[in-house]
Design a protein around this motif. Structure first.
Motif, short mmCIF file in Angstrom:
data_model
loop_
_atom_site.label_atom_id
_atom_site.label_comp_id
_atom_site.label_asym_id
_atom_site.label_seq_id
_atom_site.Cartn_x
_atom_site.Cartn_y
_atom_site.Cartn_z
N ALA A 156 9.69 2.60 4.71
CA ALA A 156 9.36 3.04 3.35
C ALA A 156 10.36 2.51 2.33
O ALA A 156 9.98 2.14 1.21
N ARG B 125 -5.38 -7.26 3.95
CA ARG B 125 -5.33 -5.81 3.75
C ARG B 125 -5.91 -5.07 4.95
O ARG B 125 -6.62 -5.63 5.77
N ALA C 70 3.21 -3.11 8.70
CA ALA C 70 3.88 -1.85 8.39
C ALA C 70 5.39 -2.06 8.37
O ALA C 70 5.95 -2.64 9.30
N ALA D 279 0.83 -1.20 0.00
CA ALA D 279 0.00 0.00 0.00
C ALA D 279 0.87 1.25 0.00
O ALA D 279 2.08 1.21 0.27
N SER D 280 0.22 2.38 -0.27
CA SER D 280 0.95 3.65 -0.34
C SER D 280 1.52 4.07 1.01
O SER D 280 2.47 4.86 1.09
N ASN D 281 0.97 3.53 2.10
CA ASN D 281 1.48 3.85 3.44
C ASN D 281 2.54 2.85 3.92
O ASN D 281 2.80 2.73 5.12
N ALA D 282 3.13 2.13 2.96
CA ALA D 282 4.20 1.15 3.24
C ALA D 282 3.71 -0.02 4.08
O ALA D 282 4.47 -0.59 4.88
N GLU D 283 2.47 -0.40 3.88
CA GLU D 283 1.92 -1.56 4.58
C GLU D 283 1.84 -2.73 3.60
O GLU D 283 1.28 -2.61 2.52
#
Length: 208
Positions: A136, A127, A133, A57-61
């Motif tokens: 990055a 998801r 997490a 994901a965009s939040n580095a998850e």
């Protein structure tokens, strides 16, 4: 009175010396037994690995599901093994992608000499709140591998507590198993997730 005290001290020294001698002798006997019936280090191989729904994901998850079959072999001729605990963690380079979500199956077992047993490892990080997490940089590197068209390289880190048993003698050890997983990726349906499977039989590295 003085002679009586001296005799007690002498007897105490003899008693202490006898105990030390017995301990040394017992240790020597144990050493001889383990020299003759020395347990060999366990061997580990990856029987299969199935990866599904791997996304970043965009939040580095990182989200994914992974099922691994780990085969453990006891090569000893006379020594049996108790596996007391098995703790598995998945890694991508230096990033931890989580411990085995549902533990291992079986979590503990008894293994006879010259036999192999399979352990099932399940990692289930869906998801949203179920994802993992990571830093990055690690997320970017993983995403790059996913889009590169090649396999994704993961590491399986397994800590084991075992007891080698020969008759009345027991030896506790804490071997660490490291397995390299190289899983080719394919797209899954219409979503962003990718997955793949291997049935390698590749040997793992075992350190005592």
């Amino acid at each position: 009175m003085a002679k009586h005290g001296g005799g007690g001290g002498s007897n105490g020294k003899k008693y202490g010396g006898g105990c030390c001698g017995f301990i040394v002798l017992a240790g020597f006997v144990v050493l001889i037994y383990w020299a003759i019936f020395q347990p060999h280090h366990i061997r580990a191989t990856v029987g299969s690995a199935t990866l599904s729904n791997l996304t970043v994901a965009s939040n580095a998850e990182v989200s994914y599901s992974l099922a691994v079959t780990l085969s453990l072999y006891n090569p000893s001729v006379r020594v049996n093994i108790y596996y007391d605990t098995i703790d598995a963690t998945l890694r991508f380079r230096d990033a931890v992608l989580g411990p085995a979500a549902n533990g291992t199956s079986p979590s503990e077992f008894y293994q006879r000499r010259k036999t192999a047993d399979d352990v099932e490892l399940q990692f289930d990080y869906g998801r949203g709140p179920g994802g993992v997490a990571v830093a990055a940089v690690a997320a970017a590197e993983l995403e790059k591998e996913m889009k590169g068209g090649g396999p994704v390289s993961l590491g399986l880190d397994v800590d084991v507590r075992v007891r080698y048993v020969f008759r009345i003698f027991k030896l506790r050890q804490k071997p660490r198993i490291w397995c390299a997983l190289s899983i080719p990726l394919t797209a899954e349906g219409q979503g962003p997730g990718v997955g793949g499977a291997v049935a390698s039989g590749d040997p793992c590295w075992v350190k005592y």
